[in-house]
Scaffold this motif. Structure first.
Motif: not given
Length: 284
Positions: A32-36, A46-57
């Motif tokens: 999944v990481s490689a596809r993103v 950059r399409l996603f950003q990660r945080s403690r609440s999850g992955t957001d656009l």
């Protein structure tokens, strides 16, 4: 075309989790990481950003989302366009609410084929939620359903309203209908709410199902009362064992034609919608 990159991107929007998307797609988290990463490199954004609440656009991801959905829709349509279809000029994939099949599928398809003789039809009885997903992905071209699921890529139009009537093997009057002898019908969330509001004393019935055919089968095997489509009710009464519960309210269920938003003005889809409206007697 690496459509798996688009599918992974769209699934991540729903799950907000690389782990959950990996589980749902049957791949590893590293895949999944490689596809993103591959998609981000191709788009140079950059399409996603990660945080403690999850992955957001990201802002760029939000801008790309609509295009991603269209790309998946186009890819599905392209694959189907080159698939073998015999001598037919076009293959139409149509979904229909399970409860519509027994009384309405035959007349509908007969008129479809008279109107569109060069079209091959693939028909899938299903429930509303799955049909909406299939319309978004491009797996279906057109659907008749009970419960529209709002989505920016979908268009819904009311095409009819069906009557459900209560029948009983025990009584012709509502006062004689008891929860323990009732099959509670939940053909759609709206129908279930109407049923509970109109007849709250029957809400605790020990049996509850979501198809007329299932209600008919249960009543024929065990007796009792329940709501079924009007044609089924009349057939059961004609058989002599059941009676209409005369003072029970007739419950209405709207029917909707559903399609991808891009097909809202397409000539083919307009013709299909008109046929359905005529067959279901819609006057609106």
């Amino acid at each position: 075309m690496q459509i798996d990159l688009i599918d992974t991107f769209l699934d991540l929007i729903e799950t907000k989790s690389f782990n959950r998307t990996a589980d749902r797609m049957g791949v590893t988290q590293s895949t999944v990481s490689a596809r993103v990463k591959a998609l981000e490199q191709a788009l140079e954004a950059r399409l996603f950003q990660r945080s403690r609440s999850g992955t957001d656009l990201t802002t760029e991801g939000l801008r790309f989302e609509t295009h991603a959905r269209m790309l998946r829709q186009e890819w599905t349509a392209a694959r189907r366009a080159v698939s073998p279809s015999g001598e037919a000029a076009l293959t139409l994939r149509m979904g229909i609410q399970n409860d519509l099949t027994s009384a309405h599928l035959g007349p509908l398809v007969a008129e479809f084929r008279r109107t569109l003789p060069q079209t091959a039809f693939y028909i899938e009885p299903d429930y509303s939620a799955q049909m909406c997903l299939d319309l978004v992905s491009g797996a279906l071209d057109f659907a008749l359903l009970y419960t529209p699921k709002p989505h920016p890529d979908l268009y819904f139009q009311t095409v009819g309203e069906l009557a459900y009537r209560m029948v009983s093997s025990d009584t012709a009057h509502l006062a004689g209908v008891t929860p323990d002898r009732t099959v509670f019908a939940h053909f759609s969330p709206a129908f279930e709410r109407a049923h509970r509001e109109a007849l709250p004393h029957l809400s605790e019935a020990p049996l509850s199902v979501g198809q007329t055919a299932a209600v008919v089968s249960l009543l024929e095997a065990m007796g009792g009362a329940g709501y079924v489509l009007d044609p089924a009710a009349r057939a059961m009464v004609a058989g002599g064992r059941f009676r209409l519960v005369e003072d029970a309210p007739v419950l209405a269920q709207p029917v909707y034609a559903a399609m991808h938003l891009r097909n809202r003005t397409a000539r083919l889809h307009r013709r299909l919608t008109r046929i359905v409206s005529r067959q279901l007697g819609f006057k609106g």
